[in-house]
Design an enzyme around this catalytic site. Structure first.
Site, short mmCIF file in Angstrom:
data_model
loop_
_atom_site.label_atom_id
_atom_site.label_comp_id
_atom_site.label_asym_id
_atom_site.label_seq_id
_atom_site.Cartn_x
_atom_site.Cartn_y
_atom_site.Cartn_z
N GLY A 174 0.84 -1.20 0.00
CA GLY A 174 0.00 0.00 0.00
C GLY A 174 0.87 1.25 0.00
O GLY A 174 2.01 1.23 -0.45
N SER A 175 0.31 2.32 0.54
CA SER A 175 0.99 3.61 0.47
C SER A 175 1.99 3.79 1.62
O SER A 175 1.81 3.19 2.70
CB SER A 175 -0.07 4.72 0.53
OG SER A 175 -0.80 4.58 1.73
N PRO A 176 3.02 4.62 1.43
CA PRO A 176 3.98 4.85 2.51
C PRO A 176 3.35 5.33 3.83
O PRO A 176 3.73 4.83 4.89
CB PRO A 176 4.96 5.86 1.91
CG PRO A 176 4.89 5.60 0.43
CD PRO A 176 3.46 5.22 0.15
N VAL A 178 0.40 4.67 5.16
CA VAL A 178 -0.23 3.54 5.85
C VAL A 178 0.84 2.50 6.23
O VAL A 178 0.74 1.84 7.27
CB VAL A 178 -1.39 2.94 5.02
CG1 VAL A 178 -2.05 1.79 5.75
CG2 VAL A 178 -2.43 4.00 4.69
N GLY A 179 1.88 2.41 5.42
CA GLY A 179 3.00 1.53 5.78
C GLY A 179 3.57 1.87 7.15
O GLY A 179 3.88 1.00 7.97
N GLU A 196 5.56 -3.33 1.05
CA GLU A 196 5.66 -3.06 -0.40
C GLU A 196 4.93 -1.75 -0.64
O GLU A 196 3.70 -1.72 -0.68
CB GLU A 196 5.01 -4.20 -1.20
CG GLU A 196 5.70 -5.55 -1.08
CD GLU A 196 6.95 -5.66 -1.94
OE1 GLU A 196 7.28 -4.68 -2.66
OE2 GLU A 196 7.61 -6.70 -1.90
N CYS A 230 2.02 0.49 -9.20
CA CYS A 230 3.05 1.02 -8.30
C CYS A 230 4.40 1.19 -9.00
O CYS A 230 5.19 2.02 -8.59
CB CYS A 230 3.20 0.12 -7.09
SG CYS A 230 3.56 -1.58 -7.53
P1 NAD Z 1 -3.48 2.25 1.10
O1 NAD Z 1 -2.21 2.32 1.84
O2 NAD Z 1 -4.46 3.35 1.24
O3 NAD Z 1 -4.31 0.92 1.52
C1 NAD Z 1 -3.71 -0.35 1.52
C2 NAD Z 1 -4.43 -1.25 2.51
O4 NAD Z 1 -4.30 -0.70 3.83
C3 NAD Z 1 -5.91 -1.43 2.25
O5 NAD Z 1 -6.24 -2.79 2.45
C4 NAD Z 1 -6.58 -0.54 3.28
O6 NAD Z 1 -7.80 -1.06 3.74
C5 NAD Z 1 -5.58 -0.53 4.41
N1 NAD Z 1 -5.56 0.75 5.12
C6 NAD Z 1 -5.76 1.99 4.59
N2 NAD Z 1 -5.64 2.94 5.54
C7 NAD Z 1 -5.38 2.29 6.70
C8 NAD Z 1 -5.15 2.72 8.04
N3 NAD Z 1 -5.19 4.01 8.38
N4 NAD Z 1 -4.91 1.78 8.98
C9 NAD Z 1 -4.86 0.48 8.65
N5 NAD Z 1 -5.07 0.02 7.40
C10 NAD Z 1 -5.33 0.91 6.44
O7 NAD Z 1 -3.07 2.01 -0.42
P2 NAD Z 1 -4.03 1.91 -1.67
O8 NAD Z 1 -4.57 3.27 -1.97
O9 NAD Z 1 -4.96 0.78 -1.52
O10 NAD Z 1 -2.97 1.49 -2.81
C11 NAD Z 1 -2.17 2.41 -3.48
C12 NAD Z 1 -0.77 2.45 -2.91
O11 NAD Z 1 -0.22 1.14 -2.90
C13 NAD Z 1 0.17 3.26 -3.78
O12 NAD Z 1 1.02 4.03 -2.96
C14 NAD Z 1 0.96 2.20 -4.52
O13 NAD Z 1 2.23 2.62 -4.98
C15 NAD Z 1 1.07 1.14 -3.49
N6 NAD Z 1 1.34 -0.15 -4.12
C16 NAD Z 1 2.56 -0.74 -3.91
C17 NAD Z 1 2.85 -1.94 -4.52
C18 NAD Z 1 4.16 -2.64 -4.34
O14 NAD Z 1 4.26 -3.79 -4.70
N7 NAD Z 1 5.17 -1.99 -3.79
C19 NAD Z 1 1.88 -2.55 -5.32
C20 NAD Z 1 0.67 -1.92 -5.49
C21 NAD Z 1 0.40 -0.72 -4.87
#
Ligand code: NAD
Length: 435
Positions: A174-176, A178-179, A196, A230
């Site tokens: 997901g996004s940095p 939330v990471g 990731e 991504c």
């Molecule tokens: P996101 O971080 O918003 O959400 C990812 C997951 O986290 C979802 O399942 C969501 O329900 C959960 N989440 C969201 N906010 C949360 C919180 N506050 N607390 C706990 N869990 C939470 O990301 P997104 O918008 O779903 O995806 C896009 C991002 O993912 C982009 O930054 C993209 O670059 C990245 N991405 C990375 C890869 C990789 O392999 N490195 C692959 C695909 C996407």
């Protein structure tokens, strides 16, 4: 111990293969509804890539699972019953949290690794890709052993609650921002994580290139899945002269791929949500620029005269928009890349191999691809993962197996050869090791 035997792991992995076969049409329909994804793009990026990963894993699993013999130290050479080895132990219960942009691939590929390494898993698909989330929650559990694998649905609130639990490993995509939340939650339990994440992937185009081929490879990488990838090239770095050549070539590539009106093309996707759509609509347009909010449509768009301080250069774009930043030479491009967060991927185009190598040597990123975009992700033989702001840890193929395995350093000895132990026992006043 239920998930440890190889036969069990193979049976679960084969069940994942059946899920992909049986539900292929439903997966196509769900991703088309969530993202307007063309059937071919779903087939390639959601189904085929998962099947490749399954094939790679099933073909090598018995070899990966074997204890790894390691060297012995000189002092024990005489003791034939002194056997050090590395056991690949499962961590236990793994939590896999996935985003929406490849809503099958991004939970299933890590799940293959988790099962291969003998773990139980809880899967949390994205709530944003709603139709796919529902399909996964309804269909997947009937393929897997319910004692050991579960799907949990929901958004921020549910994931926050989930993260309060003690897991043995967390794999987050997901996004940095939330990471950081996930890593903070994991720290409370000292749970290891793979993150990731995303970022802005630079694409340097040198003056010596086959412009037509560069434009096609860049346009494919940027506009696949409507730019919601991504590892998509996020922005171009090139000289003004190269920009003048690239603009008509990019226009032609867009036309060749999606026709004169990409909105009518069955091969061009849509933005996943209204919220995401609002984020993307800004900037000065050289190609494209048309939008339709009701459909969440953004035409394949190229922006020029972009300044590093512009809004579009602050966050990962994650849409079909390609800004061009003008630089005067390769060194300036490298300095520009190095002045920003380390990205998930860097792309460099040049017919001079030395230029590609120079960009590779003088920059740092999760992955790298010379003279193409995104293709490095298709190889299970390569580790996939970020560095710095783009993530932590890797997966794919053997790298997934290792990620989800604890390398347990073990030593087994026989009961004999006691005289060999004498030097380490007290009383130390006796002369030991010739000291
Ligand atoms: P996101 O971080 O918003 O959400 C990812 C997951 O986290 C979802 O399942 C969501 O329900 C959960 N989440 C969201 N906010 C949360 C919180 N506050 N607390 C706990 N869990 C939470 O990301 P997104 O918008 O779903 O995806 C896009 C991002 O993912 C982009 O930054 C993209 O670059 C990245 N991405 C990375 C890869 C990789 O392999 N490195 C692959 C695909 C996407």
């Amino acid at each position: 111990g239920k998930t440890r035997p190889m036969e069990y792991r193979v049976a679960q992995l084969e069940a994942l293969g059946r899920f992909l076969d049986d539900k292929k049409q439903q997966i196509m329909d769900a991703t088309a509804s969530d993202l307007g994804k063309a059937p071919f793009e779903t087939e390639l990026s959601e189904i085929l890539m998962c099947k490749n990963e399954l094939h790679e894993t099933l073909s090598n699993l018995s070899r990966w699972m074997k204890d790894e013999k390691v060297d012995r130290i000189l002092a024990v050479q005489l003791d034939s019953a002194f056997i050090p080895f590395i056991r690949k132990d499962p961590y236990g219960v793994v939590l896999i949290i996935a985003p929406w942009n490849y809503p099958i691939h991004l939970f299933l590929v890590p799940l293959i690794g988790a099962i291969a390494a003998g773990n139980c898993a809880i899967i949390k698909p994205s709530e944003v890709s709603k139709k796919t989330e529902t399909l996964v929650a309804e269909a997947l559990p009937s393929y897997l052993d319910k004692d050991c694998f579960a799907v949990v649905t929901g958004g921020v609130q549910e994931t926050t609650r989930l993260l309060e639990n003690k897991f043995d490993y967390i794999f987050f995509t997901g996004s940095p921002p939330v990471g950081r939340i996930v890593m903070t939650a994991a720290a409370k339990h000292l749970t290891p994580v793979t993150l990731e994440l995303g970022g802005k992937n630079p694409c340097y185009v040198s003056d010596t290139c086959d412009v037509t081929n560069v434009a096609r490879r860049v346009a494919w990488g940027r506009f696949f899945n409507a730019g919601q990838t991504c590892i998509a090239p996020d922005y171009l770095l090139c000289t003004l002269e190269m920009q003048e050549k690239l603009l008509p070539a990019l226009q032609k590539a867009i036309n060749d791929f999606y026709g004169p009106n990409p909105r009518e093309s069955p091969d061009f996707g849509r933005i996943v949500s209204d919220k995401q759509f609002q984020l993307l609509c800004s900037g000065r347009v050289a190609i494209g620029g048309q939008t339709d909010e009701a459909e969440r449509y953004i035409a394949p768009t190229v922006l020029v005269d972009v300044q590093p301080s512009d809004a579009v250069m602050q966050e990962e774009i994650f849409g079909p928009i390609l800004p061009i930043i003008i630089i005067t030479n390769m060194d300036e491009a490298i300095d520009f890349i190095n002045s920003r967060e380390r990205p998930l991927a860097i792309y460099a185009f040049s017919s001079d191999d030395k230029v590609v190598n120079r960009v590779l040597e003088r920059t740092s990123s999760g992955g790298f691809c010379g003279n193409d975009t995104m293709m490095h992700v298709t190889l299970p033989s390569l580790p996939f993962g970020g560095i710095g702001n783009s993530g932590l840890g890797t997966h794919h193929g053997k790298f997934s197996f290792d990620t989800f395995s604890h390398a347990r350093g073990c030593l087994k000895r026989g009961m004999g050869q006691e005289p060999l132990n004498a030097p380490r026992y007290p009383p130390y006043s006796q002369r030991k090791f010739g000291i």
